[in-house]
Scaffold this active site. Structure first.
Site, short mmCIF file in Angstrom:
data_model
loop_
_atom_site.label_atom_id
_atom_site.label_comp_id
_atom_site.label_asym_id
_atom_site.label_seq_id
_atom_site.Cartn_x
_atom_site.Cartn_y
_atom_site.Cartn_z
N LYS A 35 -3.45 3.74 4.19
CA LYS A 35 -3.02 2.41 3.64
C LYS A 35 -1.68 2.36 2.86
O LYS A 35 -1.54 3.55 2.42
CB LYS A 35 -3.97 1.53 3.11
CG LYS A 35 -4.37 1.76 1.78
CD LYS A 35 -5.68 1.31 1.38
CE LYS A 35 -6.28 1.67 -0.14
NZ LYS A 35 -7.34 1.14 -0.51
N ARG A 130 -15.49 -8.67 -3.98
CA ARG A 130 -14.24 -9.08 -3.42
C ARG A 130 -14.50 -9.21 -1.85
O ARG A 130 -14.48 -10.44 -1.64
CB ARG A 130 -13.29 -7.71 -3.31
CG ARG A 130 -13.11 -7.26 -4.68
CD ARG A 130 -11.93 -6.43 -4.65
NE ARG A 130 -12.15 -5.24 -3.76
CZ ARG A 130 -11.32 -4.11 -4.05
NH1 ARG A 130 -10.17 -4.00 -4.52
NH2 ARG A 130 -11.33 -3.20 -3.09
N TYR A 258 20.07 0.67 -23.32
CA TYR A 258 20.05 -0.75 -23.67
C TYR A 258 19.11 -1.14 -25.08
O TYR A 258 18.00 -0.41 -25.15
CB TYR A 258 19.43 -1.79 -22.50
CG TYR A 258 20.42 -1.66 -21.31
CD1 TYR A 258 21.63 -2.55 -21.48
CD2 TYR A 258 20.25 -1.13 -20.27
CE1 TYR A 258 22.73 -2.26 -20.25
CE2 TYR A 258 21.03 -1.29 -18.98
CZ TYR A 258 22.27 -1.95 -19.22
OH TYR A 258 23.16 -2.15 -18.24
N MET A 306 18.20 0.18 -14.83
CA MET A 306 18.14 0.19 -13.39
C MET A 306 18.13 1.60 -12.65
O MET A 306 17.45 1.91 -11.63
CB MET A 306 18.92 -1.02 -12.96
CG MET A 306 18.57 -1.07 -11.23
SD MET A 306 20.01 -2.26 -10.73
CE MET A 306 19.43 -3.83 -11.28
C1 LIG Z 1 -8.26 2.03 -0.56
C2 LIG Z 1 -9.79 2.16 -0.40
C3 LIG Z 1 -10.48 3.47 -0.19
C4 LIG Z 1 -9.78 4.71 -0.67
O1 LIG Z 1 -10.01 4.78 -2.09
P1 LIG Z 1 -9.38 6.02 -2.84
O2 LIG Z 1 -9.92 5.35 -4.36
O3 LIG Z 1 -8.00 6.10 -2.83
O4 LIG Z 1 -10.13 6.99 -2.50
C5 LIG Z 1 -11.67 3.49 0.21
N1 LIG Z 1 -12.29 2.35 0.76
C6 LIG Z 1 -11.81 1.26 0.79
C7 LIG Z 1 -12.41 0.06 1.21
C8 LIG Z 1 -10.34 1.00 0.48
O5 LIG Z 1 -9.81 -0.05 0.44
#
Ligand SMILES: *Cc1c(COP(=O)(O)O)cnc(C)c1O
Length: 367
Positions: A35, A130, A258, A306
């Site tokens: 992701k 969640r 800065y 920056m």
């Molecule tokens: C992002 C995610 C993972 C992976 O988690 P890590 O801590 O990066 O290993 C696993 N399951 C779900 C549902 C996630 O959203």
């Protein structure tokens, strides 16, 4: 010449980290979580190294299509499921599995106008609050879903909130695991529970037919500072590297940057680095954040601006314009500055740093 900042993606390290997942859970199928554009690495850049995984997990259908374009024909799991009824057409066309976590998604599924045989991951809200169905409703909803003619298989899924630590003085997995196991005990179907922290810390206590490994694949320790990447046998997969573009000699009472937030107490030689917050380096990384110059560990000084930041050259007397600076990752001589060390000094976690490298940074692949 382009500006010297680059993010180097290390194929060998990606493969090594996937091997650590395999060794940790030899009996499980492994979803490589890609992701957020592979945690900021670039899906196309990690694909070759991860294609021996059993599947990929991500959120965006557009990212799933990119995996299909690369030639991936195996499983792809959408971790947040569908966001609209139209998404089901893509799921059918691109053969995507998806999480079902809400009644709204069930309605969309039931009303899908075409015959379909989706593989779904039914998400239980075992306490993180969640997404997912509460344990009390889970079995009834499972019954309904298992009668749907749109569904080929249902995997039981949950996600840990505290697998990297404790909760109320107990092991962080306990409060959710007991709910989950009691709820699904005699239901058929495979299970998917483990993230990186659970894979590394609870490999023997968890039955997870599909694990979902994310951060560990990218060389960050899920339970830092309790364990470092060295403790887990993981290697940095992204090196944010730049160069010194100017050297300054400060006298006592002179400052840099800065706000003059750093004032020299005694004469000091400093390097100005082509890296700033517009590259994704955290502005909050004030004086003292670790950094490598010519493979030697030193510290940032003053405010991050920056496009530039300053580093203390005291330990590196031969540093000059053009010397290599590693903001995190591996130096070209092999010295490692774990992203977790930088994140901790900046009040964040490796996840956020690696996801935050900006589009103006040139990415390159390396073996
Ligand atoms: C992002 C995610 C993972 C992976 O988690 P890590 O801590 O990066 O290993 C696993 N399951 C779900 C549902 C996630 O959203």
């Amino acid at each position: 010449m382009p500006r010297p900042i680059t993010a180097v993606i290390h194929a060998q390290a990606l493969r090594q980290n996937l091997a650590v997942v395999r060794q940790s859970v030899p009996d499980s199928k492994v979803f490589a979580v890609v992701k957020a554009n592979a945690y900021g690495h670039g899906i196309e850049r990690v694909y070759e190294s991860f294609k021996s995984a059993d599947g990929f997990a991500l959120l965006d259908i557009e990212e799933a299509k990119r995996l299909r374009a690369l030639g991936w024909t195996g499983p792809i799991l959408l971790l947040e499921g569908i966001f609209s009824p139209q998404d089901l057409f893509d799921c059918a066309q691109y053969q995507l599995s998806f999480t079902v976590h809400s009644e709204q998604q069930m309605v969309w599924l039931q009303h899908h106008p075409y015959p379909a045989q989706f593989d779904i991951f039914m998400k239980m809200n075992s306490g993180m609050n969640r997404l997912g169905f509460k344990p009390q409703q889970y079995r009834e909803i499972w019954q309904q879903l298992s009668q749907s003619d749109k569904i080929a298989s249902i995997t039981h899924m949950m996600h840990f909130s505290d697998a990297d630590g404790e909760r109320f003085g107990q092991k962080g997995i306990d409060y959710q695991l007991s709910e989950f196991e009691a709820t699904i005990q005699d239901l058929p179907g495979e299970r998917s529970v483990s993230n990186s922290a659970a894979i590394l810390r609870y490999q023997n206590q968890l039955q997870s037919d599909y694990v979902r490994g994310g951060i560990m694949l990218y060389g960050s320790s899920p339970d830092y500072p309790k364990h470092s990447i060295q403790d887990w046998g993981l290697a940095p997969t992204m090196s944010l590297r730049s160069e010194i573009i100017a050297v300054q000699q400060l006298n006592a009472n002179e400052s840099v940057g800065y706000g003059s937030s750093y004032v020299a107490e005694q004469p000091i030689r400093i390097g100005i680095v082509a890296c700033g917050y517009a590259d994704g380096y955290q502005r909050i990384s004030a004086t003292g954040t670790p950094v490598l110059v010519n493979g030697i560990r030193t510290r940032t000084i003053g405010r991050v601006s920056m496009d530039m930041l300053a580093v203390d050259l005291t330990p590196i007397s031969d540093a000059q314009v053009g010397s290599e600076v590693v903001l995190w990752g591996q130096s070209s001589t092999g010295t490692i500055l774990p992203i977790d060390d930088v994140a901790a000094t900046s009040g964040t976690i490796g996840y956020e740093l690696m996801c935050g490298v900006t589009a103006r940074v040139n990415f390159i692949n390396q073996e």
